[in-house]
Design a protein around this motif. Structure first.
Motif, mmCIF file in Angstrom:
data_model
loop_
_atom_site.group_PDB
_atom_site.id
_atom_site.type_symbol
_atom_site.label_atom_id
_atom_site.label_comp_id
_atom_site.label_asym_id
_atom_site.label_seq_id
_atom_site.Cartn_x
_atom_site.Cartn_y
_atom_site.Cartn_z
ATOM 1 N N LEU A 35 0.813 -1.213 0.000
ATOM 2 C CA LEU A 35 0.000 0.000 0.000
ATOM 3 C C LEU A 35 0.849 1.266 0.000
ATOM 4 O O LEU A 35 0.461 2.275 -0.566
ATOM 5 C CB LEU A 35 -0.912 0.034 1.229
ATOM 6 N N GLY A 36 1.974 1.230 0.672
ATOM 7 C CA GLY A 36 2.747 2.451 0.869
ATOM 8 C C GLY A 36 2.198 3.205 2.067
ATOM 9 O O GLY A 36 1.472 2.657 2.893
ATOM 10 N N ASP A 37 2.526 4.468 2.165
ATOM 11 C CA ASP A 37 2.141 5.268 3.332
ATOM 12 C C ASP A 37 0.630 5.435 3.414
ATOM 13 O O ASP A 37 0.009 6.035 2.534
ATOM 14 C CB ASP A 37 2.801 6.648 3.283
ATOM 15 N N VAL A 38 0.048 4.915 4.482
ATOM 16 C CA VAL A 38 -1.399 5.012 4.695
ATOM 17 C C VAL A 38 -1.717 6.400 5.236
ATOM 18 O O VAL A 38 -1.099 6.875 6.191
ATOM 19 C CB VAL A 38 -1.884 3.908 5.656
ATOM 20 N N VAL A 39 -2.690 7.068 4.603
ATOM 21 C CA VAL A 39 -3.033 8.443 4.975
ATOM 22 C C VAL A 39 -4.459 8.589 5.506
ATOM 23 O O VAL A 39 -4.829 9.625 6.037
ATOM 24 C CB VAL A 39 -2.815 9.412 3.785
ATOM 25 N N PHE A 40 -5.285 7.540 5.355
ATOM 26 C CA PHE A 40 -6.682 7.629 5.789
ATOM 27 C C PHE A 40 -7.211 6.233 6.068
ATOM 28 O O PHE A 40 -6.937 5.296 5.305
ATOM 29 C CB PHE A 40 -7.540 8.283 4.690
ATOM 30 N N VAL A 41 -7.954 6.115 7.165
ATOM 31 C CA VAL A 41 -8.627 4.854 7.498
ATOM 32 C C VAL A 41 -10.049 5.176 7.936
ATOM 33 O O VAL A 41 -10.266 6.058 8.768
ATOM 34 C CB VAL A 41 -7.897 4.110 8.647
ATOM 35 N N GLU A 42 -11.012 4.476 7.346
ATOM 36 C CA GLU A 42 -12.411 4.591 7.766
ATOM 37 C C GLU A 42 -12.844 3.241 8.314
ATOM 38 O O GLU A 42 -12.754 2.220 7.618
ATOM 39 C CB GLU A 42 -13.297 4.973 6.584
ATOM 40 N N LEU A 43 -13.276 3.238 9.572
ATOM 41 C CA LEU A 43 -13.635 1.997 10.268
ATOM 42 C C LEU A 43 -15.149 1.829 10.333
ATOM 43 O O LEU A 43 -15.895 2.806 10.259
ATOM 44 C CB LEU A 43 -13.055 2.032 11.685
ATOM 45 N N PRO A 44 -15.609 0.590 10.531
ATOM 46 C CA PRO A 44 -17.051 0.359 10.669
ATOM 47 C C PRO A 44 -17.542 0.823 12.034
ATOM 48 O O PRO A 44 -16.747 1.095 12.934
ATOM 49 C CB PRO A 44 -17.171 -1.167 10.533
ATOM 50 N N ASP A 45 -18.848 0.902 12.182
ATOM 51 C CA ASP A 45 -19.438 1.247 13.471
ATOM 52 C C ASP A 45 -19.492 0.008 14.354
ATOM 53 O O ASP A 45 -19.754 -1.104 13.877
ATOM 54 C CB ASP A 45 -20.858 1.789 13.290
ATOM 55 N N VAL A 46 -19.275 0.211 15.643
ATOM 56 C CA VAL A 46 -19.433 -0.874 16.614
ATOM 57 C C VAL A 46 -20.900 -1.303 16.596
ATOM 58 O O VAL A 46 -21.796 -0.484 16.369
ATOM 59 C CB VAL A 46 -18.987 -0.398 18.012
ATOM 60 N N ASP A 47 -21.144 -2.568 16.843
ATOM 61 C CA ASP A 47 -22.477 -3.197 16.848
ATOM 62 C C ASP A 47 -23.036 -3.434 15.449
ATOM 63 O O ASP A 47 -24.193 -3.815 15.304
ATOM 64 C CB ASP A 47 -23.506 -2.401 17.682
ATOM 65 N N VAL A 87 -7.742 6.038 13.090
ATOM 66 C CA VAL A 87 -8.411 7.189 12.476
ATOM 67 C C VAL A 87 -7.577 8.444 12.735
ATOM 68 O O VAL A 87 -7.378 9.266 11.846
ATOM 69 C CB VAL A 87 -9.848 7.347 13.024
ATOM 70 N N GLU A 88 -7.085 8.567 13.968
ATOM 71 C CA GLU A 88 -6.270 9.719 14.353
ATOM 72 C C GLU A 88 -4.880 9.679 13.719
ATOM 73 O O GLU A 88 -4.329 10.716 13.349
ATOM 74 C CB GLU A 88 -6.127 9.778 15.880
ATOM 75 N N ASP A 89 -4.310 8.484 13.601
ATOM 76 C CA ASP A 89 -2.945 8.334 13.102
ATOM 77 C C ASP A 89 -2.867 7.123 12.159
ATOM 78 O O ASP A 89 -2.404 6.054 12.543
ATOM 79 C CB ASP A 89 -1.973 8.164 14.278
ATOM 80 N N PRO A 90 -3.329 7.285 10.894
ATOM 81 C CA PRO A 90 -3.349 6.164 9.956
ATOM 82 C C PRO A 90 -1.972 5.573 9.681
ATOM 83 O O PRO A 90 -1.851 4.406 9.310
ATOM 84 C CB PRO A 90 -3.929 6.764 8.676
ATOM 85 N N VAL A 126 -13.944 -1.758 5.838
ATOM 86 C CA VAL A 126 -12.930 -0.758 6.169
ATOM 87 C C VAL A 126 -12.399 -0.185 4.860
ATOM 88 O O VAL A 126 -12.185 -0.924 3.907
ATOM 89 C CB VAL A 126 -11.754 -1.378 6.971
ATOM 90 N N VAL A 127 -12.216 1.119 4.843
ATOM 91 C CA VAL A 127 -11.587 1.777 3.692
ATOM 92 C C VAL A 127 -10.210 2.256 4.126
ATOM 93 O O VAL A 127 -10.073 2.876 5.186
ATOM 94 C CB VAL A 127 -12.422 2.978 3.203
ATOM 95 N N ILE A 128 -9.206 1.928 3.317
ATOM 96 C CA ILE A 128 -7.836 2.367 3.573
ATOM 97 C C ILE A 128 -7.389 3.152 2.352
ATOM 98 O O ILE A 128 -7.532 2.678 1.220
ATOM 99 C CB ILE A 128 -6.867 1.178 3.742
ATOM 100 N N GLU A 129 -6.848 4.336 2.582
ATOM 101 C CA GLU A 129 -6.273 5.100 1.476
ATOM 102 C C GLU A 129 -4.806 5.339 1.771
ATOM 103 O O GLU A 129 -4.433 5.681 2.892
ATOM 104 C CB GLU A 129 -7.006 6.426 1.289
ATOM 105 N N SER A 130 -3.994 5.141 0.741
ATOM 106 C CA SER A 130 -2.561 5.391 0.877
ATOM 107 C C SER A 130 -2.139 6.335 -0.233
ATOM 108 O O SER A 130 -2.943 6.710 -1.082
ATOM 109 C CB SER A 130 -1.783 4.071 0.774
ATOM 110 N N VAL A 131 -0.867 6.684 -0.228
ATOM 111 C CA VAL A 131 -0.362 7.556 -1.281
ATOM 112 C C VAL A 131 -0.425 6.852 -2.639
ATOM 113 O O VAL A 131 -0.454 7.503 -3.671
ATOM 114 C CB VAL A 131 1.069 8.042 -0.980
ATOM 115 N N LYS A 132 -0.482 5.523 -2.637
ATOM 116 C CA LYS A 132 -0.501 4.753 -3.879
ATOM 117 C C LYS A 132 -1.896 4.377 -4.351
ATOM 118 O O LYS A 132 -2.155 4.328 -5.545
ATOM 119 C CB LYS A 132 0.290 3.447 -3.718
ATOM 120 N N ALA A 133 -2.786 4.047 -3.403
ATOM 121 C CA ALA A 133 -4.066 3.469 -3.807
ATOM 122 C C ALA A 133 -5.076 3.529 -2.668
ATOM 123 O O ALA A 133 -4.739 3.817 -1.533
ATOM 124 C CB ALA A 133 -3.866 2.008 -4.208
ATOM 125 N N ALA A 134 -6.316 3.230 -3.012
ATOM 126 C CA ALA A 134 -7.360 3.030 -2.017
ATOM 127 C C ALA A 134 -7.754 1.566 -2.075
ATOM 128 O O ALA A 134 -7.771 0.965 -3.150
ATOM 129 C CB ALA A 134 -8.560 3.913 -2.309
#
Length: 120
Positions: free
Chosen positions: A29-41, A78-81, A51-59
């Motif tokens: 992936l390279g350097d991860v810059v964004f993470v979106e997590l699911p909701d609990v429950d 989320v705070e520190d991808p 889960v969505v992961i975005e990096s400098v190379k790809a999503a």
């Protein structure tokens, strides 16, 4: 530990499965810059994109490896991808899920098979 062909690791503790991505996946992936997590429950089905992961190379997405319920997420990502790159197979887990049917884990690889799968 079990591993998926999508480069996820699964750490099983009773009926709770912790899910993250492998060091191999983090490197690809390279350097991860964004993470979106699911909701609990949230109830999820195997292969749902949760889960969505975005990096400098790809999503990319992390798929639910099993049917179950999300019981905890790693808000630190989320705070520190970038933690995903620092410790992908440790502190940078994505979510924990409660699973009723653990027999589905039999479909996944052990560490030796995963290393063969990635050519390592």
């Amino acid at each position: 530990m079990k591993y998926t062909e999508e480069h996820e690791w699964l750490d099983v503790d009773g009926d709770v499965v912790t899910v993250g991505i492998t060091a191999h996946a983090a490197e690809q992936l390279g350097d991860v810059v964004f993470v979106e997590l699911p909701d609990v429950d949230t109830e999820v089905s195997k292969d749902d994109e949760i889960v969505v992961i975005e990096s400098v190379k790809a999503a990319s997405d992390i798929l639910a490896p099993l049917d179950g319920e999300i019981i905890e997420v790693n808000e630190a990502l989320v705070e520190d991808p970038g933690k995903v790159n620092e410790d992908p197979e440790g502190d940078a887990w994505f979510f924990k899920m409660k699973v009723e049917d653990l027999s589905a884990l039999d479909d996944y690889m052990d560490e030796a098979a995963y290393k063969d799968f990635i050519g390592g």
